[in-house]
Design an enzyme around this catalytic site. Structure first.
Site, PDB file in Angstrom:
ATOM      1  N   LYS A  80       0.872  -1.192   0.000  1.00 38.98           N
ATOM      2  CA  LYS A  80       0.000   0.000   0.000  1.00 38.98           C
ATOM      3  C   LYS A  80       0.900   1.231   0.000  1.00 38.98           C
ATOM      4  CE  LYS A  80      -3.985   1.907   2.601  1.00 38.98           C
ATOM      5  NZ  LYS A  80      -4.867   1.729   3.779  1.00 38.98           N
ATOM      6  N   SER A 155      -9.904   1.873   2.777  1.00 36.06           N
ATOM      7  CA  SER A 155      -9.022   2.683   1.975  1.00 36.06           C
ATOM      8  C   SER A 155      -7.973   1.889   1.195  1.00 36.06           C
ATOM      9  CB  SER A 155      -8.298   3.693   2.871  1.00 36.06           C
ATOM     10  OG  SER A 155      -7.438   3.026   3.778  1.00 36.06           O
ATOM     11  N   SER A 179     -10.144  -0.591   6.892  1.00 36.05           N
ATOM     12  CA  SER A 179      -9.550  -0.402   5.559  1.00 36.05           C
ATOM     13  C   SER A 179      -8.898  -1.615   4.934  1.00 36.05           C
ATOM     14  CB  SER A 179      -8.523   0.715   5.607  1.00 36.05           C
ATOM     15  OG  SER A 179      -9.178   1.934   5.438  1.00 36.05           O
TER      16      SER A 179
HETATM   17  N1  GLN Z   1     -13.204   4.163   6.222  1.00 37.03           N
HETATM   18  C1  GLN Z   1     -12.598   4.554   7.456  1.00 37.03           C
HETATM   19  C2  GLN Z   1     -12.164   5.983   7.388  1.00 37.03           C
HETATM   20  O1  GLN Z   1     -12.369   6.601   6.391  1.00 37.03           O
HETATM   21  C3  GLN Z   1     -11.474   3.626   7.797  1.00 37.03           C
HETATM   22  C4  GLN Z   1     -10.211   3.954   7.123  1.00 37.03           C
HETATM   23  C5  GLN Z   1      -9.084   3.059   7.514  1.00 37.03           C
HETATM   24  O2  GLN Z   1      -9.269   2.018   8.127  1.00 37.03           O
HETATM   25  N2  GLN Z   1      -7.893   3.522   7.194  1.00 37.03           N
HETATM   26  O3  GLN Z   1     -11.619   6.514   8.329  1.00 37.03           O
END
Ligand code: GLN
Length: 487
Positions: A80, A155, A179
């Site tokens: 990532k 994400s 995410s």
């Molecule tokens: N969707 C969540 C957010 O926008 C989780 C993101 C994540 O786990 N990095 O914060």
């Protein structure tokens, strides 16, 4: 070769050991696949071909000398793009870091390189890992390999799309509120968030440090277990790293789960599920019953507050963590500012995207004098209350199951105008981050449009071996994982 790309990491490493294929050939074929299909998917921000081939060559030299190979040697992996790989760009999919080159390796990267895992590229993500659909990348959207008009989840959408489309066999993601698990669920693969502290965060661009954990993406549970073995372990560079030995999770994958107690989270199965997800959940319950587990309904009475708690704590932490991106030390700097303050303001205004700005503002507000006690402190207290719900649940059952998300992947663009609707997609995943427990999403069926459904399994802190065991038994009792996206 195309068939080999679809195999599991363990199968690929066997093939390398048995000289059926060389690591260089496998890496090259993977990179060719990325080059031929990634224009449609957008899963990669950049390729790291030279590093990958250099690593693969080392694997082949060892094979030629008859030396023993480390676990997962030669198996292509996507990192990532919020984790550092020396000499390559780490952008976090943000304009502010567009040209930032990592001066050092993240600990996970170092471990991968030591294990001779070729890193083929940096996977796209929501800017600074903030989002649930991967539409917040400053560079390009990621498309779901099962249906290009749908989101891959976020994400870590690039990591998930890469593994689901066989653009790589493995990937790493980071999970702050879901995410890893959400995109794994939307893309029909395995995504796992370890216990907080199991995997070093050194060299991961921090979003919300008390919640962030790095974890594996793969197409099988066994591969997930193997990759966690490679990346976990104590690291003196991360003050929250746990001083515990690295475990072998693969040994206990096939243990009998007869007599285990599996709790179905009441709050996540009562209402709001799409009918297909509800059916898949029922099937999961039936599978576990047929494997001899006892199914118990469990309530997490305060879980309904988890989104509210998360969006105060995560934004508060990110407002502090992202203060370092000020145009002075890293990344983008505005060129025509008149003074220092003007330079900070302009660099940050130009460098950050709208969702990141929203989070910084929310977090700054929650931490500001006069509001700190009402918001931040209260959220900290409620985090404890939610954690106690989990502790109580785990005094009654070995594991908790629920869908990973109430619905399957949604259409690109359908939630971008409504941040709250987007935030709600994490309703089932955030609890595990608040409580610091391990959690996984595994393939559990398909909806009527053929989109994948994910089953989430959670176990107490530091019981990854049990989590993988319970996941493996489900995987092997069904064959959802064998179906791959047709791209
Ligand atoms: N969707 C969540 C957010 O926008 C989780 C993101 C994540 O786990 N990095 O914060």
């Amino acid at each position: 070769m195309q068939d080999l790309l679809k195999k599991s990491a363990i199968e690929q490493s066997e093939a390398i050991k048995n000289k059926e294929v060389s690591a260089v050939e496998l890496t090259q074929a993977t990179i060719e696949r990325i080059k031929s299909i990634d224009e449609k998917l957008g899963a990669y921000n950049s390729l790291t071909e030279d590093t990958a081939l250099e690593t693969a060559k080392k694997v082949d030299e060892k094979v030629a000398k008859g030396e023993e190979l480390p676990l997962l040697a030669g198996v292509p992996l996507a990192l990532k793009d919020n984790m550092n790989l020396i000499g390559s760009r780490t952008t976090a999919s943000s304009k502010i870091l567009e040209n930032f080159v990592s001066p050092y390796n993240a600990t996970v990267t170092q471990k991968l390189l030591e294990n001779l895992v070729p890193i083929v590229g940096k996977a796209n993500l929501d800017e600074f890992a903030m989002g649930s659909s991967n539409e917040n990348s400053a560079f390009k959207k990621v498309h779901n390999p099962w249906n290009l008009n749908k989101v891959p989840g976020g994400s870590s959408g690039g990591s998930a799309a890469s593994v689901a489309s066989c653009e790589s066999t493995l990937a790493l993601g980071s999970d702050t509120g879901g995410s890893i698990r959400l995109p794994a669920s939307f893309c029909g693969i395995v995504g796992m968030k370890p216990t907080y502290g199991k995997v070093s965060r050194y060299g991961l661009i921090a979003f919300a440090s008390s919640l962030d954990q790095i974890g594996p993406f793969s197409r099988t549970v066994e591969d997930s277990a193997a990759l966690l073995e490679v990346i976990s372990g104590y690291d003196e560079h991360d003050s929250t790293s746990l001083k515990l030995p690295v475990e072998n999770y693969r040994n206990s994958l096939n243990n009998d789960i007869k007599g285990m107690k599996i709790g179905v989270v009441k709050e996540f199965t009562q209402e709001g599920l799409s009918p297909d997800v509800e059916k898949a959940m029922q099937n999961a319950i039936d599978t576990y019953k047929s494997l001899g587990a006892e199914i118990v309904e469990i309530s997490l009475p305060n879980i309904k507050h988890s989104i509210g708690i998360y969006y105060i704590l995560a934004t508060a932490e990110c407002s502090s963590n992202l203060a370092r991106f000020d145009g002075v030390r890293y990344g983008h700097r505005n060129q025509d500012a008149n003074n220092l303050l003007d330079m900070y303001c302009k660099s940050r205004s130009e460098g950050f995207g709208p969702e990141v700005k929203r989070r910084i503002m929310l977090g700054t507000y929650a931490l500001s004098s006069g509001y700190y006690d009402a918001y931040y402190k209260k959220a900290q207290q409620m985090r404890r209350v939610v954690t106690e719900d989990f502790l109580k649940a785990f005094s009654q059952v070995d594991a908790l199951i629920s869908p990973t998300c109430p619905n399957t992947a949604f259409d690109l663009g359908s939630k971008t105008e409504d941040p709250l609707a987007m935030y709600l997609t994490d309703i089932m995943t955030i609890g595990a981050n608040l409580a610091g427990i391990p959690a996984i999403s595994i393939p559990a069926g398909f909806d009527t449009d053929g989109m994948p459904i994910g089953l989430q399994i959670m176990t107490p802190q530091l019981t990854e071996a049990k989590l993988f065991n319970i996941s493996y038994k489900f995987e092997q009792a069904n064959d959802y994982y064998k179906k791959l996206a047709n791209i």
